[in-house]
Motif scaffolding. Structure first.
Motif, PDB file in Angstrom:
ATOM      1  N   GLY A 157      13.721  19.191   5.671  1.00  0.00           N
ATOM      2  CA  GLY A 157      13.919  20.496   6.288  1.00  0.00           C
ATOM      3  C   GLY A 157      13.209  21.632   5.590  1.00  0.00           C
ATOM      4  N   SER A 158      12.625  21.369   4.412  1.00  0.00           N
ATOM      5  CA  SER A 158      11.960  22.431   3.656  1.00  0.00           C
ATOM      6  C   SER A 158      10.488  22.112   3.469  1.00  0.00           C
ATOM      7  CB  SER A 158      12.623  22.601   2.291  1.00  0.00           C
ATOM      8  OG  SER A 158      11.872  23.499   1.478  1.00  0.00           O
ATOM      9  N   PRO A 159       9.610  23.110   3.613  1.00  0.00           N
ATOM     10  CA  PRO A 159       8.176  22.895   3.390  1.00  0.00           C
ATOM     11  C   PRO A 159       7.763  23.083   1.934  1.00  0.00           C
ATOM     12  CG  PRO A 159       8.524  25.094   4.234  1.00  0.00           C
ATOM     13  CD  PRO A 159       9.878  24.463   4.156  1.00  0.00           C
ATOM     14  N   LYS A 160       8.726  23.375   1.054  1.00  0.00           N
ATOM     15  CA  LYS A 160       8.416  23.621  -0.350  1.00  0.00           C
ATOM     16  C   LYS A 160       8.579  22.329  -1.141  1.00  0.00           C
ATOM     17  CE  LYS A 160       9.563  26.601  -4.278  1.00  0.00           C
ATOM     18  NZ  LYS A 160      10.447  27.686  -4.779  1.00  0.00           N
ATOM     19  N   SER A 161       7.543  21.932  -1.858  1.00  0.00           N
ATOM     20  CA  SER A 161       7.588  20.672  -2.598  1.00  0.00           C
ATOM     21  C   SER A 161       8.419  20.804  -3.867  1.00  0.00           C
ATOM     22  CB  SER A 161       6.173  20.222  -2.963  1.00  0.00           C
ATOM     23  OG  SER A 161       5.577  21.121  -3.880  1.00  0.00           O
ATOM     24  N   LEU A 162       9.063  19.701  -4.253  1.00  0.00           N
ATOM     25  CA  LEU A 162       9.764  19.630  -5.535  1.00  0.00           C
ATOM     26  C   LEU A 162       8.778  19.271  -6.636  1.00  0.00           C
ATOM     27  CD1 LEU A 162      13.004  17.795  -4.361  1.00  0.00           C
ATOM     28  CD2 LEU A 162      12.609  20.244  -4.662  1.00  0.00           C
ATOM     29  N   PHE A 163       7.778  18.489  -6.307  1.00  0.00           N
ATOM     30  CA  PHE A 163       6.618  18.315  -7.167  1.00  0.00           C
ATOM     31  C   PHE A 163       5.477  17.743  -6.335  1.00  0.00           C
ATOM     32  CE2 PHE A 163       7.996  13.847  -7.797  1.00  0.00           C
ATOM     33  CZ  PHE A 163       6.792  13.195  -7.683  1.00  0.00           C
ATOM     34  N   GLU A 164       4.248  17.961  -6.794  1.00  0.00           N
ATOM     35  CA  GLU A 164       3.054  17.391  -6.179  1.00  0.00           C
ATOM     36  C   GLU A 164       2.126  16.899  -7.279  1.00  0.00           C
ATOM     37  OE1 GLU A 164       1.297  19.302  -2.461  1.00  0.00           O
ATOM     38  OE2 GLU A 164       2.474  20.970  -3.265  1.00  0.00           O
ATOM     39  N   LYS A 165       1.524  15.740  -7.054  1.00  0.00           N
ATOM     40  CA  LYS A 165       0.525  15.194  -7.972  1.00  0.00           C
ATOM     41  C   LYS A 165      -0.735  14.894  -7.166  1.00  0.00           C
ATOM     42  CE  LYS A 165       3.004  15.053 -11.757  1.00  0.00           C
ATOM     43  NZ  LYS A 165       2.641  15.782 -12.993  1.00  0.00           N
ATOM     44  N   GLU A 166      -1.874  15.256  -7.719  1.00  0.00           N
ATOM     45  CA  GLU A 166      -3.139  14.999  -7.036  1.00  0.00           C
ATOM     46  C   GLU A 166      -3.971  14.031  -7.854  1.00  0.00           C
ATOM     47  OE1 GLU A 166      -6.814  17.394  -4.836  1.00  0.00           O
ATOM     48  OE2 GLU A 166      -5.188  18.491  -5.834  1.00  0.00           O
ATOM     49  N   PHE A 167      -4.479  12.990  -7.187  1.00  0.00           N
ATOM     50  CA  PHE A 167      -5.280  11.970  -7.848  1.00  0.00           C
ATOM     51  C   PHE A 167      -6.729  12.058  -7.368  1.00  0.00           C
ATOM     52  CE2 PHE A 167      -0.904  10.552  -7.746  1.00  0.00           C
ATOM     53  CZ  PHE A 167      -0.694  10.185  -9.070  1.00  0.00           C
ATOM     54  N   ALA A 168      -7.589  11.340  -8.079  1.00  0.00           N
ATOM     55  CA  ALA A 168      -9.027  11.458  -7.819  1.00  0.00           C
ATOM     56  C   ALA A 168      -9.447  10.823  -6.500  1.00  0.00           C
ATOM     57  CB  ALA A 168      -9.816  10.836  -8.972  1.00  0.00           C
ATOM     58  N   HIS A 169      -8.715   9.812  -6.064  1.00  0.00           N
ATOM     59  CA  HIS A 169      -9.086   9.100  -4.844  1.00  0.00           C
ATOM     60  C   HIS A 169      -7.900   9.056  -3.890  1.00  0.00           C
ATOM     61  CE1 HIS A 169     -11.535   7.507  -8.199  1.00  0.00           C
ATOM     62  NE2 HIS A 169     -12.518   7.555  -7.318  1.00  0.00           N
ATOM     63  N   ARG A 170      -8.116   8.478  -2.704  1.00  0.00           N
ATOM     64  CA  ARG A 170      -7.037   8.397  -1.737  1.00  0.00           C
ATOM     65  C   ARG A 170      -5.960   7.424  -2.202  1.00  0.00           C
ATOM     66  NH1 ARG A 170      -7.167   4.227   2.235  1.00  0.00           N
ATOM     67  NH2 ARG A 170      -8.846   2.726   1.935  1.00  0.00           N
ATOM     68  N   VAL A 171      -4.737   7.692  -1.809  1.00  0.00           N
ATOM     69  CA  VAL A 171      -3.617   6.827  -2.162  1.00  0.00           C
ATOM     70  C   VAL A 171      -3.680   5.566  -1.300  1.00  0.00           C
ATOM     71  CG1 VAL A 171      -1.101   6.618  -2.195  1.00  0.00           C
ATOM     72  CG2 VAL A 171      -2.182   8.776  -2.869  1.00  0.00           C
ATOM     73  N   THR A 172      -3.765   4.397  -1.952  1.00  0.00           N
ATOM     74  CA  THR A 172      -3.824   3.138  -1.216  1.00  0.00           C
ATOM     75  C   THR A 172      -2.528   2.341  -1.309  1.00  0.00           C
ATOM     76  OG1 THR A 172      -4.735   1.917  -3.105  1.00  0.00           O
ATOM     77  CG2 THR A 172      -6.304   2.968  -1.601  1.00  0.00           C
ATOM     78  N   SER A 173      -1.641   2.714  -2.234  1.00  0.00           N
ATOM     79  CA  SER A 173      -0.350   2.040  -2.356  1.00  0.00           C
ATOM     80  C   SER A 173       0.649   3.019  -2.950  1.00  0.00           C
ATOM     81  CB  SER A 173      -0.464   0.799  -3.246  1.00  0.00           C
ATOM     82  OG  SER A 173       0.755   0.085  -3.286  1.00  0.00           O
ATOM     83  N   LEU A 174       1.869   3.020  -2.403  1.00  0.00           N
ATOM     84  CA  LEU A 174       2.915   3.913  -2.894  1.00  0.00           C
ATOM     85  C   LEU A 174       4.267   3.293  -2.570  1.00  0.00           C
ATOM     86  CD1 LEU A 174       3.622   6.740  -4.129  1.00  0.00           C
ATOM     87  CD2 LEU A 174       3.716   7.598  -1.779  1.00  0.00           C
ATOM     88  N   THR A 175       5.113   3.150  -3.581  1.00  0.00           N
ATOM     89  CA  THR A 175       6.459   2.618  -3.357  1.00  0.00           C
ATOM     90  C   THR A 175       7.404   3.181  -4.398  1.00  0.00           C
ATOM     91  OG1 THR A 175       7.681   0.566  -2.914  1.00  0.00           O
ATOM     92  CG2 THR A 175       6.276   0.573  -4.848  1.00  0.00           C
TER      93      THR A 175
END
Length: 329
Positions: free
Chosen positions: A194-212
């Motif tokens: 319900g909120s557009p404000k992130s609790l945290f964000e991390k940016e990596f050099a390439h596209r995310v190919t796996s996340l769990t």
């Protein structure tokens, strides 16, 4: 100190080599379809299995008996079928095409309703879907990086744009309040529904190919293409460990934390399963899965507290693995 480092490194290399020699596979349990799969999912409890074939047949199977629990009638399907998902309690089935999400009752074997969704870009299509543990909230991600947060009880929808590229990964927390996103722009974010404000964000050099995430929603594993693979804390995104391996290039696709064990399972874009020590980040070994067709890959994984791992591949083969053998390493 240098000799200690050399000896430790040699020991870890020998340990990884021993892992590769272990025959973990207990063979193929069953092949549920003869056609290749577009979507495959083992339910959270392992009792059911979802398959979507290339001819767009959507079927829910009883894993143990290998019998059909429910098959969506062709005339009800939202074609072309792009996404499908079983709820955590196995009661609901979600199926989506380019812009519409449909919901079916598995236990009632009936269609419930459908809802259309859009992105900020009017040409955007659905890229991923997720359902909260209590089945009350849905996330519908779009190819333009926007995200619909839909309350299925009130029919209210909030849309915002947390990413600049297609969102490929979504994961709800245990209470359905928090969720994690990962996208082709290389960003991973933690959000409150319900909120557009992130609790945290991390940016990596390439596209995310796996996340769990793990079962407690306290850690997550992320792979940013060919860059690096990390296990991080979920609240703040702090580094826990970085995976170590000798291969120059290693693609990561599906991933699964193993309950009650310091293990992470990952799959590649090829027919490979790898296992990792989540404490050290070391690779314990890589094994080749059983396949019928060249290029078949793992689509879903399910781990039990008894030390069994089940993989479902794009050939609709369910394969069993005995992880208890790793205790000897």
């Amino acid at each position: 100190m240098r000799w200690y480092t050399v000896i430790t490194t040699l020991f870890l290399l020998l340990l990884a080599g021993c892992g590769k020699d272990l025959k973990l596979s207990e063979g193929v349990v069953h092949q549920f379809e003869q056609e290749p799969l577009l979507v495959g999912q083992i339910s959270d409890d392992g009792r059911l299995l979802l398959t979507v074939t290339v001819s767009e047949q959507v079927t829910v199977w009883r894993t143990a008996s290998r019998q059909v629990e429910y098959q969506v009638p062709q005339e009800q399907l939202l074609k072309p079928v792009r996404h499908a998902l079983l709820s955590k309690d196995n009661s609901l089935l979600l199926v989506a095409n380019y812009d519409t999400l449909g919901i079916w009752s598995v236990s009632g074997r009936s269609f419930i309703h459908k809802v259309q969704f859009t992105g900020v870009d009017p040409m955007a299509t659905i890229s991923h879907i997720a359902l909260s543990p209590n089945n009350g909230r849905a996330l519908i991600a779009m190819t333009d990086g926007s995200l619909n947060m839909a309350d299925l009880n009130t029919r209210l929808n909030n849309r915002f744009k947390p990413h600049s590229r297609p969102i490929d990964f979504l994961a709800f927390g245990k209470q359905g309040e928090l969720f994690l996103t990962g996208a082709q722009d290389g960003k991973v974010g933690l959000w409150q529904f319900g909120s557009p404000k992130s609790l945290f964000e991390k940016e990596f050099a390439h596209r995310v190919t796996s996340l769990t995430t793990d079962q407690d929603f306290s850690r997550f594993f992320v792979s940013d293409g060919l860059g690096a693979q990390h296990i991080k804390t979920l609240v703040g995104g702090e580094e826990v460990v970085k995976l170590n391996y000798s291969a120059r290039f290693k693609i990561f696709r599906q991933s699964q934390f193993i309950p009650n064990a310091p293990l992470l399972a990952t799959s590649s874009s090829k027919s490979h399963l790898s296992l990792w020590n989540t404490g050290s980040g070391d690779e314990l070994g890589t094994w080749t899965i059983a396949t019928q067709r060249e290029g078949a890959t793992i689509m879903s994984m399910h781990a039990t507290s008894a030390g069994k791992l089940y993989t479902l591949n794009s050939d609709a083969m369910l394969q069993s693995w005995d992880l208890n053998q790793l205790k000897a390493l």
